[in-house]
Design a protein around this motif. Structure first.
Motif, short mmCIF file in Angstrom:
data_model
loop_
_atom_site.label_atom_id
_atom_site.label_comp_id
_atom_site.label_asym_id
_atom_site.label_seq_id
_atom_site.Cartn_x
_atom_site.Cartn_y
_atom_site.Cartn_z
N VAL A 17 -39.11 -27.75 -12.56
CA VAL A 17 -39.01 -27.64 -11.27
C VAL A 17 -38.30 -27.90 -10.15
O VAL A 17 -37.46 -26.71 -9.10
N ARG A 18 -37.11 -28.67 -10.88
CA ARG A 18 -35.98 -29.03 -10.32
C ARG A 18 -34.99 -27.14 -9.92
O ARG A 18 -34.11 -27.65 -9.01
N GLN A 19 -35.28 -27.17 -11.09
CA GLN A 19 -34.32 -26.02 -11.13
C GLN A 19 -34.40 -24.64 -10.52
O GLN A 19 -34.07 -24.38 -9.34
N ALA A 20 -35.83 -24.54 -10.26
CA ALA A 20 -36.66 -24.12 -9.22
C ALA A 20 -36.83 -23.80 -8.03
O ALA A 20 -36.22 -22.97 -7.00
N LEU A 21 -36.49 -25.06 -7.54
CA LEU A 21 -36.27 -25.55 -5.78
C LEU A 21 -34.76 -26.04 -5.66
O LEU A 21 -34.86 -25.12 -5.00
N ALA A 22 -33.65 -25.32 -6.72
CA ALA A 22 -32.32 -24.78 -6.67
C ALA A 22 -32.32 -23.55 -6.92
O ALA A 22 -30.74 -23.53 -6.45
N ASP A 23 -33.43 -22.98 -6.58
CA ASP A 23 -32.83 -21.50 -6.48
C ASP A 23 -32.94 -20.41 -5.47
O ASP A 23 -34.20 -20.40 -5.38
N PRO A 24 -31.77 -20.18 -4.66
CA PRO A 24 -32.16 -20.00 -3.14
C PRO A 24 -32.92 -18.61 -3.34
O PRO A 24 -33.68 -18.05 -2.39
N PRO A 25 -32.27 -18.00 -3.73
CA PRO A 25 -33.14 -15.97 -3.87
C PRO A 25 -34.41 -16.30 -4.67
O PRO A 25 -35.44 -15.33 -4.09
N LEU A 26 -35.19 -17.50 -5.17
CA LEU A 26 -36.30 -17.49 -5.50
C LEU A 26 -36.86 -17.53 -5.07
O LEU A 26 -38.26 -17.62 -4.28
N GLN A 27 -36.72 -18.86 -4.32
CA GLN A 27 -37.13 -19.13 -3.08
C GLN A 27 -37.72 -18.05 -1.70
O GLN A 27 -38.94 -17.91 -0.50
N ALA A 28 -36.42 -17.57 -1.15
CA ALA A 28 -36.97 -16.28 -0.57
C ALA A 28 -37.69 -14.93 -0.53
O ALA A 28 -38.39 -15.12 -0.18
N ALA A 29 -37.99 -15.30 -2.60
CA ALA A 29 -38.26 -13.91 -2.49
C ALA A 29 -40.25 -14.58 -2.61
O ALA A 29 -40.81 -13.55 -2.62
N LEU A 30 -40.59 -16.02 -3.32
CA LEU A 30 -41.67 -16.54 -3.36
C LEU A 30 -42.35 -16.66 -1.67
O LEU A 30 -43.28 -15.94 -1.69
N VAL A 31 -41.31 -16.99 -0.69
CA VAL A 31 -41.81 -16.85 0.90
C VAL A 31 -41.78 -15.39 1.23
O VAL A 31 -43.15 -15.16 1.32
N ARG A 32 -41.95 -14.57 0.74
CA ARG A 32 -41.66 -12.97 1.38
C ARG A 32 -42.61 -12.50 0.80
O ARG A 32 -43.81 -11.39 1.48
N LEU A 33 -42.85 -12.81 -0.77
CA LEU A 33 -44.36 -11.86 -1.20
C LEU A 33 -45.42 -12.33 -1.11
O LEU A 33 -46.46 -11.78 -0.82
N THR A 34 -45.13 -13.68 -1.07
CA THR A 34 -47.26 -14.72 -0.94
C THR A 34 -47.43 -14.66 0.33
O THR A 34 -48.41 -14.44 0.11
N GLY A 35 -46.08 -14.91 1.34
CA GLY A 35 -46.64 -14.74 3.35
C GLY A 35 -47.46 -12.92 3.08
O GLY A 35 -47.96 -12.98 3.52
N THR A 36 -46.75 -12.34 2.62
CA THR A 36 -47.30 -10.84 2.52
C THR A 36 -49.01 -10.44 1.63
O THR A 36 -49.68 -10.70 2.71
N LEU A 37 -49.09 -11.05 0.71
CA LEU A 37 -49.36 -11.39 0.31
C LEU A 37 -51.04 -12.38 0.53
O LEU A 37 -52.46 -11.66 0.77
N LEU A 38 -50.89 -13.07 1.38
CA LEU A 38 -51.01 -14.24 1.56
C LEU A 38 -52.39 -13.35 3.51
O LEU A 38 -53.59 -13.50 3.65
#
Length: 470
Positions: A17-38
């Protein structure tokens, strides 16, 4: 962009979790995809007349099927055999791997193409086939990308959500030995060119199944790329690995789930390809496999069937709960450490594996209920997460934790103590607040403020406002 925890299963959830939260590209990808699908999920339900009643109907079908699972599995077996197929029963992952390897050896298959299947990921099929000298190619483009990267899927529907087109271009250029531009059309055409050659050469196609119809012996694949159809028609042998909970009673039940699955997953009215496979190729038919093998997988499912967590077996693997979950949307799928991620993964992984080996997953939820609201069969995920937490506390709660719960119980039993505790907490926390927020909480609350601020308590409690009529 790739972290080590994307390459292997693990149980160090806090570290990942700590590694994921410190990964800006991952954060951007997650917001983009999950927002679209939701958004698509909500739009799909809104556009479907009486969608709430249809979801209730789908749930009742699943409840009925699980209550009579033995009968429907036997009917499914009889239907497949009547059509000229073969049926195999796998008690666990090791037996499933052995059965599929045995089929490959008996039919002299050396090249395998696979349609996207979380069940094959669950049993770690690819490494077993490769160890036996069998060439394996994932044909869903997202799965192909993560196969080349040596990673695991990070989403039930979008396995390569953590990649960008730039990272995919770099990966394909390295693995294919040619310089590829990072535009999506070029990447898609490259994938088509490479994968079509693999389809042409393949001896065996391996798929999962979204549903298996007991009445007719039909296995159903729902895809958007067409690779499922090529996987099941080009090779001379088709093997379908299906979790035993995927069975539905009748063919007329299928449209109920098809109307819900695509809407819940991506917001589509219907997926681009819905493939119904009913046995091997018959005399006079020009395509389809010479042999069809159905492998029915238990791997902990029958054990779950006899517990209060039976409802988890209703899952149709749409990924809607992942898109709605505020935890998944921040950390992605790899952090969960298992094949299944998100809210439903926080239930399935401990149940299929063990609760003791996955102590953090039942706590990876805010219990906000967004997952249940998005689920096409209304699985009560928060209730089961609480149940798993209760199992943990019953067997492994420490002295300090037991003392904390005892103190909280005693406070809740005495209204005057409860009011006093709230008043003291409010005064202390408001003193520490700046501009209405707390950037650092004391004690156990420090974990919260490591990644986010905490709102300061209101100047007056609800009870005080109610008493004064304001």
């Amino acid at each position: 962009m790739t972290n080590d925890y994307a390459r292997h299963e693990h149980h160090d959830f806090p570290g990942a979790v700590r590694q994921a939260l410190a990964d800006p590209p991952l954060q951007a990808a997650l917001v983009r995809l999950t927002g679209t699908l939701l958004t698509g999920n909500r739009r799909g339900y809104a556009a479907l007349a009486d969608s709430d009643k249809l979801r209730d109907h789908a749930k009742r079908i699943k409840e009925h099927t699980l209550a009579h699972l033995d009968r429907y599995l036997e009917q499914l077996e009889a239907s497949v055999l009547r059509l000229g197929g073969h049926v195999h029963w796998a008690a666990d992952a090791a037996e499933a791997r052995r059965i599929i390897l045995q089929i490959a050896q008996q039919t002299d298959c050396r090249r395998v193409v696979k349609s996207k299947s979380m069940t094959t990921e669950e049993i770690h099929l690819n490494p077993a086939l490769e160890a036996a000298g069998i060439e394996v190619t994932e044909t869903d483009f997202g799965e192909y990308v993560i196969q080349l990267a040596g990673e695991r899927p990070s989403h039930l529907v979008a396995p390569a959500v953590h990649h960008t087109r730039e990272s995919i271009a770099r990966l394909l250029s390295e693995k294919l030995g040619e310089v590829l531009p990072d535009d999506t059309r070029s990447l898609a055409l490259t994938g088509r060119r490479v994968l079509r050659e693999r389809f042409r050469r393949a001896d065996m196609g391996i798929t999962g199944a979204n549903f298996a119809v007991a009445e007719t012996g039909t296995t159903v694949l729902v895809t958007n790329e067409g690779n499922g159809r090529l996987t099941t028609t080009c090779p001379r042998v088709h093997v379908a690995l299906v979790g035993m909970e995927k069975v539905i009673p009748r063919l007329e039940d299928l449209p109920v789930f098809l109307k819900l699955l695509a809407r819940a997953a991506t917001g589509q009215t219907l997926s681009v390809y819905t493939t119904l496979i009913t046995g091997p190729r018959r005399p006079g038919e020009i395509d389809g496999p010479e042999e069809f093998h159905l492998v029915l997988l238990d791997n902990g499912r029958s054990r779950v069937l006899a517990t209060p967590f039976r409802e988890s077996l209703q899952c149709i693997r749409c990924g809607a709960c992942l898109n709605a979950c505020p935890v998944y949307r921040r950390i992605g799928g790899h952090a969960y450490g298992g094949v299944y991620s998100g809210p439903i993964g926080s239930i399935l992984t401990p149940l299929y594996d063990s609760v003791s080996a996955n102590p953090d997953l039942p706590h990876a939820s805010s219990l906000c209920g967004a997952c249940q609201a998005a689920c096409p069969v209304k699985i009560n995920i928060p209730h089961m997460l609480i149940g798993l937490r209760e199992l943990q506390h019953a067997h492994k709660s420490g002295r300090g934790e037991r003392l904390a719960y005892w103190l909280w119980k005693e406070v809740l039993r005495r209204p005057y103590l409860y009011r006093l505790a709230l008043r003291v907490a409010r005064l202390v926390l408001r003193t520490l607040a700046r501009d209405g927020w707390l950037s650092k909480l004391p004690g156990a609350g420090a974990g919260w403020t490591e990644a986010r601020d905490f709102p300061a308590p209101a100047a007056r409690s609800f009870r005080e406002r109610w008493k004064n009529g304001v």
